[in-house]
Design a protein around this motif. Structure first.
Motif, PDB file in Angstrom:
ATOM      1  N   LEU A   1      -7.925  16.633  -3.127  1.00  0.00           N
ATOM      2  CA  LEU A   1      -9.277  16.272  -3.543  1.00  0.00           C
ATOM      3  C   LEU A   1      -9.274  15.224  -4.656  1.00  0.00           C
ATOM      4  O   LEU A   1     -10.071  14.282  -4.630  1.00  0.00           O
ATOM      5  CB  LEU A   1     -10.050  17.516  -3.985  1.00  0.00           C
ATOM      6  N   ILE A   2      -8.370  15.370  -5.603  1.00  0.00           N
ATOM      7  CA  ILE A   2      -8.285  14.387  -6.678  1.00  0.00           C
ATOM      8  C   ILE A   2      -7.845  13.042  -6.121  1.00  0.00           C
ATOM      9  O   ILE A   2      -8.423  11.999  -6.455  1.00  0.00           O
ATOM     10  CB  ILE A   2      -7.328  14.871  -7.784  1.00  0.00           C
ATOM     11  N   THR A   3      -6.853  13.051  -5.244  1.00  0.00           N
ATOM     12  CA  THR A   3      -6.381  11.804  -4.635  1.00  0.00           C
ATOM     13  C   THR A   3      -7.498  11.150  -3.829  1.00  0.00           C
ATOM     14  O   THR A   3      -7.733   9.937  -3.951  1.00  0.00           O
ATOM     15  CB  THR A   3      -5.175  12.067  -3.716  1.00  0.00           C
ATOM     16  N   ALA A   4      -8.199  11.920  -3.023  1.00  0.00           N
ATOM     17  CA  ALA A   4      -9.281  11.377  -2.203  1.00  0.00           C
ATOM     18  C   ALA A   4     -10.396  10.808  -3.070  1.00  0.00           C
ATOM     19  O   ALA A   4     -10.930   9.731  -2.783  1.00  0.00           O
ATOM     20  CB  ALA A   4      -9.829  12.458  -1.268  1.00  0.00           C
ATOM     21  N   ALA A   5     -10.755  11.501  -4.143  1.00  0.00           N
ATOM     22  CA  ALA A   5     -11.824  11.024  -5.024  1.00  0.00           C
ATOM     23  C   ALA A   5     -11.435   9.718  -5.700  1.00  0.00           C
ATOM     24  O   ALA A   5     -12.221   8.767  -5.753  1.00  0.00           O
ATOM     25  CB  ALA A   5     -12.160  12.081  -6.075  1.00  0.00           C
TER      26      ALA A   5
ATOM     27  N   ASN B   1       2.624  10.507  -7.369  1.00  0.00           N
ATOM     28  CA  ASN B   1       3.289  11.069  -8.547  1.00  0.00           C
ATOM     29  C   ASN B   1       2.307  11.219  -9.705  1.00  0.00           C
ATOM     30  O   ASN B   1       2.358  12.210 -10.439  1.00  0.00           O
ATOM     31  CB  ASN B   1       4.466  10.177  -8.969  1.00  0.00           C
ATOM     32  N   VAL B   2       1.419  10.258  -9.878  1.00  0.00           N
ATOM     33  CA  VAL B   2       0.424  10.340 -10.957  1.00  0.00           C
ATOM     34  C   VAL B   2      -0.497  11.536 -10.736  1.00  0.00           C
ATOM     35  O   VAL B   2      -0.762  12.316 -11.655  1.00  0.00           O
ATOM     36  CB  VAL B   2      -0.386   9.027 -11.046  1.00  0.00           C
ATOM     37  N   VAL B   3      -0.992  11.688  -9.513  1.00  0.00           N
ATOM     38  CA  VAL B   3      -1.906  12.794  -9.222  1.00  0.00           C
ATOM     39  C   VAL B   3      -1.199  14.137  -9.378  1.00  0.00           C
ATOM     40  O   VAL B   3      -1.762  15.079  -9.944  1.00  0.00           O
ATOM     41  CB  VAL B   3      -2.506  12.641  -7.812  1.00  0.00           C
ATOM     42  N   THR B   4       0.029  14.218  -8.913  1.00  0.00           N
ATOM     43  CA  THR B   4       0.787  15.462  -9.063  1.00  0.00           C
ATOM     44  C   THR B   4       0.965  15.795 -10.545  1.00  0.00           C
ATOM     45  O   THR B   4       0.832  16.955 -10.953  1.00  0.00           O
ATOM     46  CB  THR B   4       2.161  15.337  -8.372  1.00  0.00           C
ATOM     47  N   SER B   5       1.234  14.794 -11.361  1.00  0.00           N
ATOM     48  CA  SER B   5       1.377  15.023 -12.801  1.00  0.00           C
ATOM     49  C   SER B   5       0.068  15.489 -13.421  1.00  0.00           C
ATOM     50  O   SER B   5       0.066  16.359 -14.296  1.00  0.00           O
ATOM     51  CB  SER B   5       1.835  13.738 -13.487  1.00  0.00           C
TER      52      SER B   5
ATOM     53  N   ALA C   1       0.827  -1.215   0.000  1.00  0.00           N
ATOM     54  CA  ALA C   1       0.000   0.000   0.000  1.00  0.00           C
ATOM     55  C   ALA C   1       0.859   1.261   0.000  1.00  0.00           C
ATOM     56  O   ALA C   1       0.541   2.235  -0.692  1.00  0.00           O
ATOM     57  CB  ALA C   1      -0.933  -0.004   1.205  1.00  0.00           C
ATOM     58  N   VAL C   2       1.940   1.252   0.749  1.00  0.00           N
ATOM     59  CA  VAL C   2       2.828   2.427   0.796  1.00  0.00           C
ATOM     60  C   VAL C   2       3.476   2.657  -0.560  1.00  0.00           C
ATOM     61  O   VAL C   2       3.538   3.791  -1.057  1.00  0.00           O
ATOM     62  CB  VAL C   2       3.896   2.256   1.904  1.00  0.00           C
ATOM     63  N   VAL C   3       3.952   1.586  -1.194  1.00  0.00           N
ATOM     64  CA  VAL C   3       4.599   1.729  -2.501  1.00  0.00           C
ATOM     65  C   VAL C   3       3.599   2.218  -3.544  1.00  0.00           C
ATOM     66  O   VAL C   3       3.884   3.135  -4.324  1.00  0.00           O
ATOM     67  CB  VAL C   3       5.237   0.385  -2.933  1.00  0.00           C
ATOM     68  N   ILE C   4       2.408   1.632  -3.560  1.00  0.00           N
ATOM     69  CA  ILE C   4       1.386   2.059  -4.521  1.00  0.00           C
ATOM     70  C   ILE C   4       0.961   3.494  -4.241  1.00  0.00           C
ATOM     71  O   ILE C   4       0.756   4.288  -5.160  1.00  0.00           O
ATOM     72  CB  ILE C   4       0.181   1.098  -4.497  1.00  0.00           C
TER      73      ILE C   4
END
Length: 146
Positions: A80-84, A20-24, A11-14
């Motif tokens: 918000l994007i990460t949480a959604a 990084n995906v959300v930041t991008s 879970a930590v690695v994912i």
């Protein structure tokens, strides 16, 4: 215990990769959309608390107190994007799966109870038949017939 530790490590690695995906996505999609209305980088949105802010060539604030609300806005959008995504792709499907599994388990237990009750009923009927047979002329142990 070992399985839980491995699950946590995965879970930590994912989570790190997902960050990084959300930041991008925020930098590559959200910031340009916001840039259509102003600057292309949310981090450049700021206000000055005291007098006009003066910035030197190195980008350091020389005079005034800047409030960097664009940085906060960028962080809130990322959150918000990460949480959604976590909610809709992980939490919601897992809740549906667990509810379906609980319904199946409840149905299985109900069938098991019906089987146990029917076995009990059959045993009671056998007992009643044996008692009735003894009472209607069947030989009782220990008694002789004349």
């Amino acid at each position: 215990m070992r399985g839980n530790v491995i699950d946590l490590a995965v879970a930590v690695v994912i989570g790190a990769a997902f960050t990084n995906v959300v930041t991008s996505v925020v930098k590559g999609v959200i910031n340009p959309v916001v840039g259509a209305f102003g600057t292309q980088d949310l981090n450049k949105y700021s206000s000055c608390l005291k007098a006009p802010c003066k910035v030197n060539d190195a980008g350091e604030v020389v005079r005034g107190i800047p409030i960097m609300w664009g940085t906060v806005l960028s962080a809130v959008l990322t959150f918000l994007i990460t949480a959604a995504v976590v909610y809709f792709l992980m939490v919601l499907p897992m809740a549906k799966y667990l509810a379906r599994r609980a319904r199946q388990q409840a149905a299985k237990e109900e069938v098991q109870e019906v089987i146990e009750v029917s076995e009990l009923e059959v045993l009671k009927e056998i007992r009643d038949a044996l008692v009735a047979q003894r009472g209607t002329g069947g030989n009782s142990p220990g008694r002789s017939t004349p």
